[in-house]
Enzyme design. Structure first.
Site, PDB file in Angstrom:
ATOM      1  N   ASN A 342       0.841  -1.201   0.000  1.00 13.36           N
ATOM      2  CA  ASN A 342       0.000   0.000   0.000  1.00 13.36           C
ATOM      3  C   ASN A 342       0.880   1.257   0.000  1.00 13.36           C
ATOM      4  OD1 ASN A 342      -2.314   1.500  -0.061  1.00 13.36           O
ATOM      5  ND2 ASN A 342      -3.130   0.756   1.888  1.00 13.36           N
ATOM      6  N   HIS A 373      -8.577   3.728   8.070  1.00 15.71           N
ATOM      7  CA  HIS A 373      -9.044   2.449   7.548  1.00 15.71           C
ATOM      8  C   HIS A 373     -10.491   2.176   7.926  1.00 15.71           C
ATOM      9  CE1 HIS A 373      -4.868   1.313   6.513  1.00 15.71           C
ATOM     10  NE2 HIS A 373      -5.447   0.433   5.722  1.00 15.71           N
TER      11      HIS A 373
END
Length: 520
Positions: A342, A373
């Site tokens: 990521n 998140h």
């Protein structure tokens, strides 16, 4: 039969039933494939040499909003509301404090939407949802706000090398802003890119070079031959196909939840538990490989993502790549894994949090990552465990690695051991991220007797921790020194390069790779 519950279009319900997948996931994949075809058309018929930047902005934005509407229905209005209010904040508040206000609003709006979705609608569902694209838009809003603040308020000498290169020197128009946030190439799965890189692509300046005159002051601009992204796109689509195949055939037979199965915990030996933990988490990664690689291929197909040429003269299309699969699977340290997983989110965390805080930047960065998140408790367990693992791994590496550099056989032994430890530690850390809830997460950790938590704490208590320089001027000097060295090596190749720093937790390391000749 696949579920019919969706906030978006039900046009593809028959296909969803045929492949036995939730319609939200089918809508996502089909829209991404449509975006891939649209990207090819965009590069062919709306190339910057054939049409104006205005048309490219308008088409990219309208296509993006259509895909969002198809996938998420009227929930896609959240994208416009979040972007619109943030733009108003930028205009009204002014450049001095806009980055702080935009950060609080964008992250707060995202969190409210995540709380609503998780605790009111579909707790525990992994199907596509409107908060996913909002996570990317939040990154873009906050990144752009910081870049405008750096470019229009702060002095150049106060900025690091990367901040100076990314700084935006004028306020974007509303069309440019919406195009950046909602373009069809990145609306569904990203990845994050800098505003300057995106505008450079739209305006067709990705391949423009400047050459200094003999006196070092005069500059001549010329346009270099545009490389074709076709090879890179085909390679990435092959990776997507393999990842999807692996996910559909193997992942379902190796569920992470089996790690907390009572019979398995009671009967399995410790070697079996360790091996299954690693394999089950390995099997959980291909869906991310598929989504992120496909998103990268879409951008490349549109002509976005060119980073220059490597030392062999081959075109590099990894400017906004989000992962490096080989480095992930062969990671021999926690840092190496984070550096290659990521990537664009790691860059975002570094630029908006780690570089801008003076108190416990590592801890604050992990907390921000957990909030961004979502609101599942498992996310917070993962990232709090990640703080401990990161600090312990850093202490171990600093205290022991230099003993295993020579001879080569000893280094190979060290690499094998650290690979095993890293893969087990990563798997141990991210189990709550997959399980989501508190109870199963603690069931897993208790079945392992919290052994890696205890080991990490003992490492930090017993091993000396080397102090690191945190002063801003020291950090800036390091950045400038590395930037000069990198540019000297790359200029000999005639290559236009960009910033691709991937480390969130070590502020003394950054590869400054944005070519100084590329101007806003």
């Amino acid at each position: 039969m696949a579920t019919t519950s969706t906030t978006g279009s039900t046009l593809l319900q028959p296909l969803s039933n045929a492949v036995q997948l939730p319609i939200d996931q089918v809508n996502f994949v089909v829209c991404q494939l449509f975006a891939l075809l649209a990207a090819i058309w965009f590069r062919t018929y709306l190339h910057s040499s054939k049409t104006s930047s205005f048309i490219r902005h308008v088409v990219a934005t309208l296509l993006g909003l259509y895909l969002a509407l198809f996938c998420f229905g009227w929930y896609a209005l959240h994208f416009l509301v979040q972007s619109g209010i943030s733009y108003c904040i930028m205009i009204i508040i002014g450049v001095e404090n806009m980055h702080n206000y935009c950060f609080v609003f964008a992250l707060g709006y995202l969190t409210v939407c995540q709380v609503t979705r998780v605790y009111i609608f579909d707790y525990g569902q992994y199907s596509a949802d409107f908060s996913g694209p909002m996570m990317i838009i939040t990154q873009k809003i906050t990144s752009l706000a910081c870049e405008i603040h750096d470019g229009m308020f702060r002095k150049d000498e106060e900025l690091t090398s990367s901040q100076r290169d990314l700084a935006v020197r004028r306020m974007p128009s509303l069309l440019e802003y919406l195009s950046y946030n909602c373009n069809f190439m990145g609306i569904l799965a990203g990845p994050l890119c800098s505003y300057k890189d995106y505008i450079t692509f739209i305006e067709g300046r990705s391949y423009h070079m400047t050459q200094s005159g003999e006196n070092g002051k005069e500059e001549t601009q010329y346009e270099r031959t545009e490389p074709s992204p076709n090879t890179a796109v085909i390679q990435k689509l092959l990776i997507c196909g393999l990842s999807l195949l692996f996910h559909l055939t193997i992942c379902t037979t190796l569920p992470v939840e089996y790690n907390i199965d009572e019979h398995f915990q009671a009967t399995a030996s410790w070697p079996t538990k360790i091996i299954y933990l690693y394999i089950s988490l390995l099997a959980a990664r291909p869906k991310y490989y598929f989504a992120w690689t496909l998103a990268d291929a879409i951008n490349n197909a549109a002509g976005f993502g060119f980073r220059g040429y490597d030392k062999n003269g081959a075109a590099r299309w990894d400017l906004i790549s989000n992962l490096r699969i080989q480095q992930i699977e062969m990671s021999t340290s926690f840092k190496m894994f984070l550096d290659n997983w990521n990537i664009q989110t790691a860059l975002w965390l570094k630029r908006v949090c780690y570089e801008r805080t003076s108190f416990s930047p590592t801890i604050q960065t992990f907390i921000l990552s957990a909030i961004w998140h979502g609101v599942y408790p498992g996310y917070y367990l993962t990232f709090l465990t990640g703080v401990l693992m990161t600090l312990a791994a850093r202490a171990m590496r600093n205290n022991f690695r230099h003993y295993f550099i020579e001879p080569s056989q000893l280094k190979l032994f060290y690499d094998v051991i650290t690979w095993i430890v890293t893969q087990v530690a990563i798997s141990y850390t991210v189990v709550p991220f997959v399980l989501l809830s508190i109870k199963p997460s603690f069931m897993f950790y208790s079945s392992w007797y919290y052994c890696l938590h205890i080991l990490g704490i003992l490492v930090l208590l017993l091993l000396p921790v080397k102090k690191t320089q945190r002063r801003k001027n020291t950090y800036e000097n390091i950045q400038l020194s590395q930037s000069k060295k990198f540019d000297e090596g790359e200029n000999s190749l005639g290559q236009n390069s960009f910033s691709t720093t991937n480390n969130v937790c070590n502020q003394n390391q950054e590869i400054a790779s944005r070519h100084s000749s590329l101007k806003q």
